[in-house]
Design an enzyme around this catalytic site. Sequence first.
Site, PDB file in Angstrom:
ATOM      1  N   HIS A 216      13.495  -4.214 -22.237  1.00  0.00           N
ATOM      2  CA  HIS A 216      12.845  -2.908 -22.297  1.00  0.00           C
ATOM      3  C   HIS A 216      13.280  -2.014 -21.138  1.00  0.00           C
ATOM      4  O   HIS A 216      13.375  -0.788 -21.286  1.00  0.00           O
ATOM      5  CB  HIS A 216      11.323  -3.098 -22.273  1.00  0.00           C
ATOM      6  CG  HIS A 216      10.542  -1.837 -22.416  1.00  0.00           C
ATOM      7  ND1 HIS A 216       9.844  -1.276 -21.377  1.00  0.00           N
ATOM      8  CD2 HIS A 216      10.350  -1.023 -23.487  1.00  0.00           C
ATOM      9  CE1 HIS A 216       9.250  -0.178 -21.796  1.00  0.00           C
ATOM     10  NE2 HIS A 216       9.537   0.008 -23.070  1.00  0.00           N
TER      11      HIS A 216
ATOM     12  N   SER B 288       8.334  -0.209 -29.126  1.00  0.00           N
ATOM     13  CA  SER B 288       9.467  -0.674 -28.322  1.00  0.00           C
ATOM     14  C   SER B 288       9.553  -2.189 -28.332  1.00  0.00           C
ATOM     15  O   SER B 288      10.619  -2.770 -28.585  1.00  0.00           O
ATOM     16  CB  SER B 288       9.337  -0.171 -26.878  1.00  0.00           C
ATOM     17  OG  SER B 288       9.404   1.230 -26.813  1.00  0.00           O
TER      18      SER B 288
ATOM     19  N   ARG C  37      10.534  -7.699 -21.527  1.00  0.00           N
ATOM     20  CA  ARG C  37      10.365  -6.611 -20.562  1.00  0.00           C
ATOM     21  C   ARG C  37      11.664  -6.305 -19.826  1.00  0.00           C
ATOM     22  O   ARG C  37      11.917  -5.147 -19.458  1.00  0.00           O
ATOM     23  CB  ARG C  37       9.236  -6.940 -19.584  1.00  0.00           C
ATOM     24  CG  ARG C  37       7.867  -6.804 -20.240  1.00  0.00           C
ATOM     25  CD  ARG C  37       6.741  -6.860 -19.231  1.00  0.00           C
ATOM     26  NE  ARG C  37       5.461  -6.648 -19.877  1.00  0.00           N
ATOM     27  CZ  ARG C  37       4.660  -5.606 -19.654  1.00  0.00           C
ATOM     28  NH1 ARG C  37       5.033  -4.672 -18.794  1.00  0.00           N
ATOM     29  NH2 ARG C  37       3.503  -5.493 -20.268  1.00  0.00           N
TER      30      ARG C  37
END
Length: 213
Positions: free
Chosen positions: A43, A17, A40
């Site tokens: 994500h 990812s 993040r």
Amino acid sequence: MTIAGYITDPAEIYRQSFATIRAEADLTRFDASTAQVVVRMIHACGMTDLAGDIVVSPDFASAGQAALQRGGAVICDVEMVRQGVIKRLLPADNSLICTLSDPEVAQRAKELGTTRSAAQVDLWGGYLENSIVVIGNAPTALFRLLERIDEGAPKPAAIIGAPVGFVGAAESKAALIADPRGVPFIAVRGRRGGSAIAAAALNALAAGLEGHG
């Protein structure tokens, strides 16, 4: 029935990812610590173009991490943000605060003719110094935070400004970006944002500290 071919190893899922995000998102304008935060945040929402809408002060990552190490509180505008914070990453048993359900808030909101999200900010005074304020839902909370700072309330150590929505979200973040009142910040321009993105930014700060992956 078993579906074959999907990845089940958590570490490999994260690795792939983050590799995909770094390959597809333009992170060139961010330093290493900030890029980790942006990765993040992406994500959390699956949108690699989010990087283009992120505005961050140069000292955000260092200020936020220092506040966490000093034991500063993490103040959240809604329970969804608070529940999204990974407690095991917090370095100093940091308090996680959300006052939205405080009995005083509903009455105060009614008296002032405002939202509960905004009214609760008036209860944050005792927690603000050295805190990180994480706003992922309510534009009125961000507006009111800026007003309280203008009124002389203690400045937090950092602000994560990512309220989502169609009314006030873009405007509240624009107000923060235009004048952060000397507070280090990260914000998502426009309508996009949300509790998951805001919590992810906080988790990234904590994960970037020594001893965390």
